[in-house]
Design a protein around this motif. Sequence first.
Motif, PDB file in Angstrom:
ATOM      1  N   THR A 171       0.809  -1.217   0.000  1.00 57.75           N
ATOM      2  CA  THR A 171       0.000   0.000   0.000  1.00 57.75           C
ATOM      3  C   THR A 171       0.842   1.267   0.000  1.00 57.75           C
ATOM      4  OG1 THR A 171      -0.097  -0.145   2.398  1.00 57.75           O
ATOM      5  CG2 THR A 171      -1.967  -1.016   1.185  1.00 57.75           C
TER       6      THR A 171
ATOM      7  N   ASN B 251       2.995   2.276   2.202  1.00 51.78           N
ATOM      8  CA  ASN B 251       3.331   2.832   3.505  1.00 51.78           C
ATOM      9  C   ASN B 251       4.783   2.578   3.869  1.00 51.78           C
ATOM     10  OD1 ASN B 251       1.087   3.948   5.425  1.00 51.78           O
ATOM     11  ND2 ASN B 251       0.133   2.491   4.044  1.00 51.78           N
ATOM     12  N   LEU B 252       5.350   1.602   3.192  1.00 48.21           N
ATOM     13  CA  LEU B 252       6.716   1.201   3.483  1.00 48.21           C
ATOM     14  C   LEU B 252       7.372   0.926   2.131  1.00 48.21           C
ATOM     15  CD1 LEU B 252       7.813   0.737   6.362  1.00 48.21           C
ATOM     16  CD2 LEU B 252       7.434  -1.679   6.025  1.00 48.21           C
ATOM     17  N   ALA B 253       8.576   1.402   1.962  1.00 46.59           N
ATOM     18  CA  ALA B 253       9.240   1.160   0.687  1.00 46.59           C
ATOM     19  C   ALA B 253       9.975  -0.172   0.763  1.00 46.59           C
ATOM     20  CB  ALA B 253      10.214   2.283   0.391  1.00 46.59           C
TER      21      ALA B 253
ATOM     22  N   LYS C 186      -1.881   4.557  -5.968  1.00 46.13           N
ATOM     23  CA  LYS C 186      -2.667   4.516  -4.738  1.00 46.13           C
ATOM     24  C   LYS C 186      -4.139   4.808  -4.981  1.00 46.13           C
ATOM     25  CE  LYS C 186       1.047   5.662  -1.522  1.00 46.13           C
ATOM     26  NZ  LYS C 186       1.671   6.777  -0.784  1.00 46.13           N
TER      27      LYS C 186
ATOM     28  N   PHE D 167      -6.997   0.428   1.845  1.00 50.61           N
ATOM     29  CA  PHE D 167      -6.220  -0.278   2.858  1.00 50.61           C
ATOM     30  C   PHE D 167      -6.853  -0.125   4.232  1.00 50.61           C
ATOM     31  CE2 PHE D 167      -2.024  -0.200   5.426  1.00 50.61           C
ATOM     32  CZ  PHE D 167      -2.128  -1.561   5.699  1.00 50.61           C
TER      33      PHE D 167
ATOM     34  N   PRO E 204      -5.552  -0.997   7.814  1.00 52.43           N
ATOM     35  CA  PRO E 204      -4.442  -1.540   8.606  1.00 52.43           C
ATOM     36  C   PRO E 204      -4.960  -2.312   9.813  1.00 52.43           C
ATOM     37  CG  PRO E 204      -4.333   0.869   8.446  1.00 52.43           C
ATOM     38  CD  PRO E 204      -5.665   0.442   7.938  1.00 52.43           C
TER      39      PRO E 204
END
Lengths: 247, 247
Positions: free
Chosen positions: B53, B55-57, B78, B83, B85
């Motif tokens: 999603t 939020n983190l690479a 996006k 999403f 969480p």
Amino acid sequence: MIGTIIRKELKMFFTSPLAWILLTLLQLILTWIFLGRLDGFLEIQSQLLQIANPPGVTEIITLPVFAMAAIVLLMVTPLLSMRLIAEERRYHTLTLLMSAPISITDIVIGKFLGLMVFFSMAIILIVGLSISLLLGGDLDFGLIISNTIGLLLTAASFSAFGLYISSLTAQPAIAAIATLGGLLGLWLVDLVTGENNQWLQAISLLRHFERFNQGLIDTFSIAYFVLFIATFLILTIRHLDGERLRG
Amino acid sequence: MTSATTILAQNVCRNYGSYVAVCNINLELKRGEVLGLLGPNGAGKSTTMRMLTGNLAPSAGSIEVCGIDLLSNPQEAKMHLGFLPEIPPLYQDMTVDEYLVFAARLHRIDTYEIGQKLDGIKQRCGLEDRSRHLIGTLSKGFQQRVGIAQAIIHSPDVIILDEPTVGLDPNQIREIRKLIRELGNSSSVILSTHILSEVESICDRVQIMCKGSVVFDQAITELKQQETNLEMIFTQLTQGLIKRDED
């Protein structure tokens, strides 16, 4: 997209009593000072007439009010800026923003502008206070405009700094204390520097505000404020982006 | 909307410092498919979802959403993502309506469409009579529903739900499962869970993750044909791996 964030921030400000209490307190303190100066002015008015080139109403009443406003804003900023990002992180709502089709830059700028809209309201109230003097005499509008610009730039610098600190932690209280500490530090730099310490004078926020306070719109001061604001906004963006990259 | 493959992740890795959280995940999902992600705690399910999603690479690998690269074109990609969480990203002092309108704006839904979408989504998630309630006052189950509503309000092509049925009562679980099944008809859904029967009842495909990599990947229909028990496979695979590691 920035508009969406600004709207949300303002809604969050004004649904909590904090914003209203702060606006009231701000106005109360400044009106108190304003009335005090007005009293003082009326007392010495007859003596002033005997001086060749007497200071006007604006200089005697408005300038101290604006100078005080800068200090009050310094105290108020941490309370407002603390929750901007720290609270989003604490309640895990940052994920909502990060998974939405909106860039981190938009989020940060939106939050910054939201806070600035709030501060503009406070500053409008202060300007309104000064303009009420028109009822009894003439005003130096040039001085009021330079003070307004100065106060806006000072508030924007405080906000950018507060926003950055808020992005570093998940605890709003810690963000508030750190912001207050940092801003007080910047203020103290101004108090302790002697006239000959050019370097420290140059980095003191309030020293630059003083120029505006005296009616001097100095490009060096404007450049300083703009650089200060840009630096902390960019640091905030980089920090949030770094979190995505490093986790 | 044209491509049949909605999400494609290739050789995705993620390290936290020297700790490898996710290693070489490959994932392909077609429209109308529901994928269940299983795994013991700390297997990397949430990390995978956060990477999918944006939020983190990821440390390595590529992710495409509807043919758009998530890493080079995050905003466009996006737009197709929804999403939820593990902890629903809710603003406690907003009402359900305010929150969903904000989520809709964030996902770039046109202003004139928002009202209609809002009614539709509230009906779908059973939130009609909670419109004006503050989110903070809602029960866990209703908060979860608001979280789901937020994830699907823009009718995304890929819906990612991290443990969507946690904390719900049996009736609510049944309703949410029905909803997920419905969503699975028009979009792709990835959901993580610890309830094995949930996967068997609503998913088309199951992947089991352990220690950051996918150790099992099969369609549910095949599983049923072979008459193998998902629980047995899960225990064998995950415990075997952990034991082997300990030896």
